[in-house]
Design a protein around this motif. Structure first.
Motif, PDB file in Angstrom:
ATOM      1  N   LEU A 293      10.867 -57.415 -60.913  1.00 40.89           N
ATOM      2  CA  LEU A 293      11.204 -58.460 -59.947  1.00 40.89           C
ATOM      3  C   LEU A 293      11.049 -57.954 -58.514  1.00 40.89           C
ATOM      4  CD1 LEU A 293      14.397 -60.055 -61.544  1.00 40.89           C
ATOM      5  CD2 LEU A 293      12.138 -61.100 -61.351  1.00 40.89           C
ATOM      6  N   LEU A 294      11.386 -56.701 -58.312  1.00 43.55           N
ATOM      7  CA  LEU A 294      11.311 -56.139 -56.968  1.00 43.55           C
ATOM      8  C   LEU A 294       9.877 -55.912 -56.501  1.00 43.55           C
ATOM      9  CD1 LEU A 294      14.260 -53.583 -57.126  1.00 43.55           C
ATOM     10  CD2 LEU A 294      14.236 -55.842 -56.058  1.00 43.55           C
ATOM     11  N   LEU A 295       8.922 -55.971 -57.423  1.00 44.56           N
ATOM     12  CA  LEU A 295       7.514 -55.815 -57.057  1.00 44.56           C
ATOM     13  C   LEU A 295       6.884 -57.122 -56.589  1.00 44.56           C
ATOM     14  CD1 LEU A 295       6.279 -53.470 -59.936  1.00 44.56           C
ATOM     15  CD2 LEU A 295       6.763 -52.849 -57.559  1.00 44.56           C
ATOM     16  N   LYS A 296       7.601 -58.231 -56.820  1.00 43.08           N
ATOM     17  CA  LYS A 296       7.065 -59.524 -56.408  1.00 43.08           C
ATOM     18  C   LYS A 296       7.190 -59.692 -54.894  1.00 43.08           C
ATOM     19  CE  LYS A 296       7.954 -61.844 -60.809  1.00 43.08           C
ATOM     20  NZ  LYS A 296       8.602 -62.974 -61.488  1.00 43.08           N
ATOM     21  N   PRO A 297       6.357 -60.559 -54.294  1.00 42.41           N
ATOM     22  CA  PRO A 297       6.403 -60.755 -52.836  1.00 42.41           C
ATOM     23  C   PRO A 297       7.781 -61.188 -52.344  1.00 42.41           C
ATOM     24  CG  PRO A 297       4.429 -61.742 -53.763  1.00 42.41           C
ATOM     25  CD  PRO A 297       5.289 -61.347 -54.931  1.00 42.41           C
ATOM     26  N   ASP A 298       8.261 -60.487 -51.339  1.00 45.11           N
ATOM     27  CA  ASP A 298       9.523 -60.815 -50.675  1.00 45.11           C
ATOM     28  C   ASP A 298      10.652 -61.129 -51.650  1.00 45.11           C
ATOM     29  OD1 ASP A 298      11.206 -61.188 -48.524  1.00 45.11           O
ATOM     30  OD2 ASP A 298      10.781 -63.337 -48.377  1.00 45.11           O
ATOM     31  N   PRO A 299      10.986 -60.193 -52.565  1.00 42.83           N
ATOM     32  CA  PRO A 299      12.005 -60.503 -53.550  1.00 42.83           C
ATOM     33  C   PRO A 299      13.428 -60.188 -53.103  1.00 42.83           C
ATOM     34  CG  PRO A 299      11.123 -58.356 -53.995  1.00 42.83           C
ATOM     35  CD  PRO A 299      10.441 -58.865 -52.737  1.00 42.83           C
ATOM     36  N   LEU A 300      13.567 -59.402 -52.036  1.00 39.92           N
ATOM     37  CA  LEU A 300      14.857 -58.787 -51.792  1.00 39.92           C
ATOM     38  C   LEU A 300      15.981 -59.778 -51.522  1.00 39.92           C
ATOM     39  CD1 LEU A 300      13.787 -55.676 -49.694  1.00 39.92           C
ATOM     40  CD2 LEU A 300      14.157 -55.875 -52.149  1.00 39.92           C
ATOM     41  N   ALA A 301      15.661 -60.882 -50.872  1.00 39.14           N
ATOM     42  CA  ALA A 301      16.712 -61.847 -50.562  1.00 39.14           C
ATOM     43  C   ALA A 301      17.073 -62.695 -51.765  1.00 39.14           C
ATOM     44  CB  ALA A 301      16.265 -62.749 -49.415  1.00 39.14           C
ATOM     45  N   ALA A 302      16.297 -62.622 -52.848  1.00 40.02           N
ATOM     46  CA  ALA A 302      16.470 -63.551 -53.952  1.00 40.02           C
ATOM     47  C   ALA A 302      16.986 -62.915 -55.234  1.00 40.02           C
ATOM     48  CB  ALA A 302      15.136 -64.257 -54.252  1.00 40.02           C
ATOM     49  N   VAL A 303      16.924 -61.585 -55.364  1.00 39.83           N
ATOM     50  CA  VAL A 303      17.288 -60.955 -56.632  1.00 39.83           C
ATOM     51  C   VAL A 303      18.764 -60.572 -56.646  1.00 39.83           C
ATOM     52  CG1 VAL A 303      16.860 -59.025 -58.202  1.00 39.83           C
ATOM     53  CG2 VAL A 303      14.954 -60.113 -57.000  1.00 39.83           C
ATOM     54  N   HIS A 304      19.474 -61.068 -57.662  1.00 38.34           N
ATOM     55  CA  HIS A 304      20.881 -60.754 -57.846  1.00 38.34           C
ATOM     56  C   HIS A 304      21.079 -60.235 -59.267  1.00 38.34           C
ATOM     57  CE1 HIS A 304      20.597 -63.956 -54.826  1.00 38.34           C
ATOM     58  NE2 HIS A 304      21.754 -63.533 -54.333  1.00 38.34           N
ATOM     59  N   THR A 305      22.160 -59.506 -59.467  1.00 35.52           N
ATOM     60  CA  THR A 305      22.595 -59.180 -60.822  1.00 35.52           C
ATOM     61  C   THR A 305      23.990 -59.757 -60.998  1.00 35.52           C
ATOM     62  OG1 THR A 305      23.616 -57.047 -60.253  1.00 35.52           O
ATOM     63  CG2 THR A 305      21.261 -57.044 -60.855  1.00 35.52           C
ATOM     64  N   LEU A 306      24.255 -60.284 -62.185  1.00 34.76           N
ATOM     65  CA  LEU A 306      25.573 -60.830 -62.473  1.00 34.76           C
ATOM     66  C   LEU A 306      26.439 -59.689 -63.003  1.00 34.76           C
ATOM     67  CD1 LEU A 306      27.301 -63.306 -62.404  1.00 34.76           C
ATOM     68  CD2 LEU A 306      26.482 -63.927 -64.674  1.00 34.76           C
ATOM     69  N   GLY A 307      27.232 -59.116 -62.100  1.00 33.96           N
ATOM     70  CA  GLY A 307      27.940 -57.895 -62.421  1.00 33.96           C
ATOM     71  C   GLY A 307      26.988 -56.716 -62.310  1.00 33.96           C
TER      72      GLY A 307
END
Length: 285
Positions: free
Chosen positions: A25-39
Motif C-alpha cells: 500500500l505504501l508503494l502506491k502514489p501518495d498513500p501516506l495520508a490514506a493508510v491506517h491500521t485498525l490497532g
C-alpha cells in the motif's frame, strides 16, 4: 560463551504476510495520508514506530474512520461486527489477518453453526481472542487459568467444543482437552487451532533451554506468543530474560555463564534479534 540461536526465532508467515500487504500500500502514489491500521498491525514497538515514521496511522476507534479511507485489518483479525460495519460505511478494507487466525475463525464458525458453545483457551483481552469470540454465535467461555477451568466445570454449559488462541501453549491445550473430555463429555470436539509455527517455536525453546544455563527471549511485551515463549523457557528451571531490544540486556546476568539460548517472538524483526546476539557475543569476546 556458547550462544544457541533458535532457527524459528523471528517473523512467522502471518506477520510477514501482513507487513508485505502494508508495504504494498505504501508503494502506491501518495498513500501516506490514506493508510491506517485498525490497532497495531503486529505486537512489536520497533516495527510500529518504523511504520509510523513512514506515515501509517494507527486507529484504535473504528468510528473515527471516514468513507473512502483505507484501513488494514491487523494480523490478529477483528470482530465480525466491526468488519461488517466498516464495509457498510464505505471504508476500504485490506485484510491482513493471519491465515492461521482466519482458519481458526472458520473452524469456530462451523462448530457454532451446530448450536454448540465454545470453550476457548486464551487471553480474554487479546485482540485475536476478541475476534475469535465473534464467530461463536451461541456463546463462549474464555479460560486463562486453572481457576477459570474449575469455574467452568461447575457450570451446566451443554453441548460445547474446545478451541485455542493460535499462539497458546500446545501442552497446556492438550491437558485442558483431557480434563474437559474426562469431566464433561468424552466426545467434545477439540479444534486444531494452535498454529504449527507456534508449536515448533515452543518445542525448540524447550529443547534449547535444556542445553543452556540461561535463556533470552526477544520481542514486544504486548506480544502474547513472546510472553508464552518466556514461560516455556522458564519451565526448564533456568533464568529467562524477556527483552525488547539489546539495550535492555543486563550483562551482569550473563557473566561467567558458559551457554545462553536466544529465541524470539513471531513479531520480532531479524535485525533486533541479531543485535541481541551480537551484544552477548561482545560479552564473551
Amino acid at each position: 560463551m556458547k550462544i544457541i540461536l533458535a532457527e524459528t526465532a523471528g517473523f512467522c508467515m502471518g506477520v510477514d504476510m501482513a507487513l508485505r500487504k502494508l508495504d504494498s500500500l505504501l508503494l502506491k502514489p501518495d498513500p501516506l495520508a490514506a493508510v491506517h491500521t485498525l490497532g497495531p498491525i503486529i505486537h512489536n514497538p520497533q516495527v510500529l514506530q518504523a511504520y509510523a515514521d513512514r506515515g501509517v496511522r494507527r486507529v484504535d476507534d473504528p468510528d473515527v474512520l471516514k468513507p473512502g479511507q483505507t484501513v488494514v485489518i491487523r494480523a490478529h483479525g477483528i470482530p465480525r461486527a466491526i468488519e461488517f460495519a466498516l464495509k457498510a460505511r464505505g471504508i476500504q478494507l485490506v485484510d491482513a489477518t493471519c491465515p492461521k487466525v482466519k482458519k481458526a475463525q472458520l473452524l469456530i464458525a462451523a462448530q457454532a453453526a451446530q448450536g454448540k458453545i465454545m470453550v476457548l483457551l486464551g487471553e480474554g483481552d487479546h485482540p485475536e481472542v476478541r475476534g475469535l469470540l465473534s464467530y461463536a454465535d451461541h456463546g463462549a467461555y474464555v479460560v486463562e487459568s486453572d481457576k477459570d477451568v474449575e469455574a467452568l466445570l461447575e457450570e451446566n454449559i451443554g453441548p460445547c467444543f474446545l478451541a485455542a488462541q493460535t499462539t497458546q501453549d500446545r501442552q497446556r491445550y492438550a491437558l485442558l482437552a483431557q480434563t474437559l473430555r474426562g469431566e464433561l463429555d468424552p466426545d467434545i470436539p477439540v479444534l486444531d487451532t494452535i498454529c504449527a509455527a507456534t508449536r515448533n517455536r515452543q518445542s525448540e525453546a524447550r529443547a534449547i533451554a535444556e542445553q543452556v544455563q540461561a535463556m533470552v527471549v526477544v520481542g514486544g511485551r504486548e506480544s502474547g506468543n513472546t510472553r508464552r515463549l518466556a514461560l516455556v523457557a522458564e519451565q526448564a528451571g533456568i533464568p529467562c530474560y524477556l527483552v525488547e531490544t539489546a539495550a535492555e540486556l543486563n550483562m551482569e546476568h550473563f557473566r561467567g555463564l558458559e551457554s545462553v539460548g536466544v529465541t524470539a517472538g513471531a513479531s520480532t524483526p531479524g535485525e533486533v534479534i541479531q543485535a541481541v546476539v551480537n551484544h552477548l557475543k561482545d560479552l564473551s569476546a
